[in-house]
Scaffold this motif. Sequence first.
Motif, mmCIF file in Angstrom:
data_model
loop_
_atom_site.group_PDB
_atom_site.id
_atom_site.type_symbol
_atom_site.label_atom_id
_atom_site.label_comp_id
_atom_site.label_asym_id
_atom_site.label_seq_id
_atom_site.Cartn_x
_atom_site.Cartn_y
_atom_site.Cartn_z
ATOM 1 N N GLU A 1 -5.480 -74.285 22.962
ATOM 2 C CA GLU A 1 -5.983 -75.575 22.473
ATOM 3 C C GLU A 1 -5.179 -76.745 23.040
ATOM 4 N N LYS A 2 -3.863 -76.615 22.996
ATOM 5 C CA LYS A 2 -2.994 -77.687 23.504
ATOM 6 C C LYS A 2 -3.196 -77.869 25.009
ATOM 7 N N LEU A 3 -3.293 -76.754 25.736
ATOM 8 C CA LEU A 3 -3.469 -76.838 27.186
ATOM 9 C C LEU A 3 -4.817 -77.456 27.531
ATOM 10 N N PHE A 4 -5.869 -77.039 26.830
ATOM 11 C CA PHE A 4 -7.202 -77.569 27.127
ATOM 12 C C PHE A 4 -7.255 -79.068 26.830
ATOM 13 N N THR A 5 -6.607 -79.502 25.746
ATOM 14 C CA THR A 5 -6.565 -80.928 25.398
ATOM 15 C C THR A 5 -5.920 -81.731 26.524
ATOM 16 N N TYR A 6 -4.805 -81.211 27.039
ATOM 17 C CA TYR A 6 -4.112 -81.868 28.156
ATOM 18 C C TYR A 6 -5.028 -81.950 29.385
ATOM 19 N N GLU B 1 -9.002 -71.364 35.843
ATOM 20 C CA GLU B 1 -8.207 -71.175 37.059
ATOM 21 C C GLU B 1 -6.715 -71.128 36.723
ATOM 22 N N THR B 2 -6.304 -71.971 35.774
ATOM 23 C CA THR B 2 -4.902 -71.984 35.346
ATOM 24 C C THR B 2 -4.511 -70.626 34.790
ATOM 25 N N PHE B 3 -5.333 -70.074 33.891
ATOM 26 C CA PHE B 3 -4.965 -68.796 33.288
ATOM 27 C C PHE B 3 -5.052 -67.624 34.260
ATOM 28 N N VAL B 4 -5.940 -67.727 35.241
ATOM 29 C CA VAL B 4 -5.959 -66.695 36.289
ATOM 30 C C VAL B 4 -4.626 -66.729 37.033
ATOM 31 N N LYS B 5 -4.162 -67.945 37.370
ATOM 32 C CA LYS B 5 -2.878 -68.083 38.080
ATOM 33 C C LYS B 5 -1.716 -67.618 37.210
ATOM 34 N N VAL B 6 -1.783 -67.938 35.921
ATOM 35 C CA VAL B 6 -0.736 -67.503 34.991
ATOM 36 C C VAL B 6 -0.654 -65.976 34.974
ATOM 37 N N ILE B 7 -1.806 -65.316 34.859
ATOM 38 C CA ILE B 7 -1.845 -63.848 34.832
ATOM 39 C C ILE B 7 -1.260 -63.268 36.117
ATOM 40 N N VAL B 8 -1.695 -63.826 37.258
ATOM 41 C CA VAL B 8 -1.205 -63.338 38.553
ATOM 42 C C VAL B 8 0.311 -63.516 38.654
ATOM 43 N N PHE C 1 6.079 -75.627 29.304
ATOM 44 C CA PHE C 1 6.318 -76.448 30.498
ATOM 45 C C PHE C 1 5.783 -75.732 31.731
ATOM 46 N N TRP C 2 6.097 -74.456 31.839
ATOM 47 C CA TRP C 2 5.669 -73.644 32.986
ATOM 48 C C TRP C 2 4.143 -73.608 33.059
ATOM 49 N N LEU C 3 3.511 -73.399 31.918
ATOM 50 C CA LEU C 3 2.055 -73.339 31.823
ATOM 51 C C LEU C 3 1.422 -74.673 32.223
ATOM 52 N N THR C 4 1.965 -75.765 31.696
ATOM 53 C CA THR C 4 1.428 -77.097 31.996
ATOM 54 C C THR C 4 1.622 -77.438 33.470
ATOM 55 N N ARG C 5 2.717 -76.993 34.025
ATOM 56 C CA ARG C 5 2.992 -77.235 35.450
ATOM 57 C C ARG C 5 1.928 -76.557 36.329
ATOM 58 N N ILE C 6 1.535 -75.351 35.966
ATOM 59 C CA ILE C 6 0.491 -74.643 36.722
ATOM 60 C C ILE C 6 -0.829 -75.398 36.606
ATOM 61 N N ALA C 7 -1.172 -75.838 35.376
ATOM 62 C CA ALA C 7 -2.404 -76.612 35.165
ATOM 63 C C ALA C 7 -2.363 -77.905 35.975
ATOM 64 N N HIS C 8 -1.209 -78.571 35.961
ATOM 65 C CA HIS C 8 -1.031 -79.805 36.720
ATOM 66 C C HIS C 8 -1.323 -79.565 38.207
ATOM 67 N N ASN C 9 -0.793 -78.479 38.760
ATOM 68 C CA ASN C 9 -1.002 -78.176 40.179
ATOM 69 C C ASN C 9 -2.471 -77.914 40.490
ATOM 70 N N VAL C 10 -3.161 -77.220 39.578
ATOM 71 C CA VAL C 10 -4.596 -76.954 39.767
ATOM 72 C C VAL C 10 -5.369 -78.277 39.768
ATOM 73 N N ILE C 11 -5.035 -79.157 38.813
ATOM 74 C CA ILE C 11 -5.708 -80.468 38.720
ATOM 75 C C ILE C 11 -5.453 -81.291 39.977
ATOM 76 N N MET C 12 -4.192 -81.323 40.429
ATOM 77 C CA MET C 12 -3.854 -82.122 41.614
ATOM 78 C C MET C 12 -4.552 -81.599 42.871
ATOM 79 N N LEU D 1 8.120 -81.831 34.904
ATOM 80 C CA LEU D 1 6.872 -81.132 34.622
ATOM 81 C C LEU D 1 5.865 -81.228 35.763
ATOM 82 N N THR D 2 5.812 -82.393 36.406
ATOM 83 C CA THR D 2 4.825 -82.595 37.472
ATOM 84 C C THR D 2 5.388 -82.339 38.865
ATOM 85 N N GLY D 3 6.687 -82.005 38.937
ATOM 86 C CA GLY D 3 7.281 -81.636 40.221
ATOM 87 C C GLY D 3 7.474 -82.807 41.168
ATOM 88 N N VAL D 4 7.748 -84.002 40.602
ATOM 89 C CA VAL D 4 7.995 -85.173 41.439
ATOM 90 C C VAL D 4 9.327 -85.798 41.037
#
Length: 200
Positions: A33-38, A55-62, A77-88, A165-168
């Motif tokens: 829920e928190k991840l989807f809201t973000y 796509e985020t959760f596929v990457k998380v699983i892998v 943080f790790w989870l949000t970072r993966i989502a951030h990369n997918v979005i970017m 978190l965003t790697g910048v």
Amino acid sequence: MKKYDGMTDEMLALRYVDGDNRAFDELLARTQEKLFTYIMFVVRDHDVADDVFQETFVKVIVKLQQRQYSDTGKFTFWLTRIAHNVIMDRYRAQRNEHIVEPTQDNDLSNLSGDSILDTYRESEIINEQVLRDVKKMMNNLPAPQREVVYMRFYQQLSFKEIAELTGVSINTALGRMRYAIINLRRMAKEHKIELALTEH
């Protein structure tokens, strides 16, 4: 699942790495829920958010199966970072050319003096009333700018945390906030909305 009640997200992730699939189900239930809201706040489109979430959760699983996660106490943080990369990645593919964007590395170091950095250091830029107006215009900001505003004002993260978190760099995070404010002010002017953004 009661058997996982006392476990942290990090412990569940490591249990999954060791072959406990139900631990991942619990992890998903806790974080989705928190991840989807973000994601939804940044992409502003339910179908796109669904795609990014999956796509985020596929990457998380892998990454978990490849043992690319170690317990640092910051699973979210790790989870949000993966989502951030997918979005970017998606954002880069469909960049909006009509929005003011900074130079390639989005660095504030070329601006004179420390006043710009002092302007943003841990200060509350937008008050309650303005937040409501800003929300209406957020949809028109580029994803990186929308994201930094969300993290700063809705998640109450510091610029240091946003940068991590965003790697910048912190300068890049500050730069994104600066350009977000420029764009919000321009939109406010176009729509004749009183936007009292205070910089102190």
